[in-house]
Design a protein around this motif. Sequence first.
Motif, PDB file in Angstrom:
ATOM      1  N   GLU A 131      37.856  35.625  46.349  1.00  0.00           N
ATOM      2  CA  GLU A 131      36.557  35.021  46.648  1.00  0.00           C
ATOM      3  C   GLU A 131      35.655  36.018  47.365  1.00  0.00           C
ATOM      4  N   ARG A 132      36.223  36.773  48.287  1.00  0.00           N
ATOM      5  CA  ARG A 132      35.419  37.719  49.051  1.00  0.00           C
ATOM      6  C   ARG A 132      35.057  38.950  48.239  1.00  0.00           C
ATOM      7  N   ALA A 133      35.914  39.354  47.309  1.00  0.00           N
ATOM      8  CA  ALA A 133      35.607  40.517  46.464  1.00  0.00           C
ATOM      9  C   ALA A 133      34.593  40.180  45.371  1.00  0.00           C
ATOM     10  N   GLY A 134      34.430  38.897  45.085  1.00  0.00           N
ATOM     11  CA  GLY A 134      33.381  38.456  44.170  1.00  0.00           C
ATOM     12  C   GLY A 134      33.647  38.732  42.704  1.00  0.00           C
ATOM     13  N   ALA A 135      32.641  38.458  41.910  1.00  0.00           N
ATOM     14  CA  ALA A 135      32.774  38.565  40.457  1.00  0.00           C
ATOM     15  C   ALA A 135      32.929  39.995  39.976  1.00  0.00           C
ATOM     16  N   THR A 136      32.527  40.957  40.797  1.00  0.00           N
ATOM     17  CA  THR A 136      32.625  42.355  40.381  1.00  0.00           C
ATOM     18  C   THR A 136      33.780  43.095  41.066  1.00  0.00           C
ATOM     19  N   GLY A 137      34.527  42.403  41.899  1.00  0.00           N
ATOM     20  CA  GLY A 137      35.652  43.028  42.587  1.00  0.00           C
ATOM     21  C   GLY A 137      36.955  42.805  41.838  1.00  0.00           C
TER      22      GLY A 137
END
Length: 257
Positions: free
Chosen positions: A60-66
């Motif tokens: 969730e914290r790294a997001g869609a690009t992590g």
Amino acid sequence: MSSTLGVPRPDQASYMLRAAASDVGRLYKRQLLDLLDVREGHTVLDAGCGPGTDLPTLAERAGATGTVIGVDRDPAMLAQARERTRELRRVEIREGDVLDPPVGPGTVDRAKIDRVLMHVDDPATALAQLRRVTRPGARVALAEPDWDTLIVDAEDLETSRAFTRYTTTEAVRHATIGRGLARLAEQAGFAVETVLATTPVFRDAEEADHTLGLGRNMEAAVTAGYVDRERGRRWFTGLSQGTFFASFTLVTVICSR
């Protein structure tokens, strides 16, 4: 809590999940993950991810690009981690060892090792490998207990001390690694930024038995000759009678590459 020794060892994955869900587990994990400072687009390594307890939060914290990479060597743990993250497209589960993680050199922005180094053959090698796979400027979070600080309140103080002595001498491979965590991180080439000590307190005997292995470890201590069997039985039985207290120290180290 049973009044007899010989409490069976819990399923390891279930134990880790229950420990993480406890008040103690939530407190230090929230602190560790906040200080790790995972951001959108980061590549994050959870070395020794177990059943994947922290992977959804990291994703969730790294997001869609992590990208989040969970590594563990236990097939049962990996199966639970895959099930837990099957709908998270940016999470990769890889079989491997923290002593030789299946991750390319210099590819990781954030990494964590949580209560794993106390069990591995060579913690220094594990930290050297962590440095190998992280980029310059990467942030790393480490958390390990110091079992020499384990205290269990009982009228029979000497048996409580014998229980801790067995734990540190026989039950855990690197029982006091918590106190040396910052030193080991520096020796591996990391710059230590933050060192925190958390003291989990247990007021419920059954919960402490589950997390600290009071019954099964006392049984082992008796077998190993650290405690007389009858004395160990009385000690264990007495823990569930009246007010209960136990605690130990957990050390969290945040460092940078």
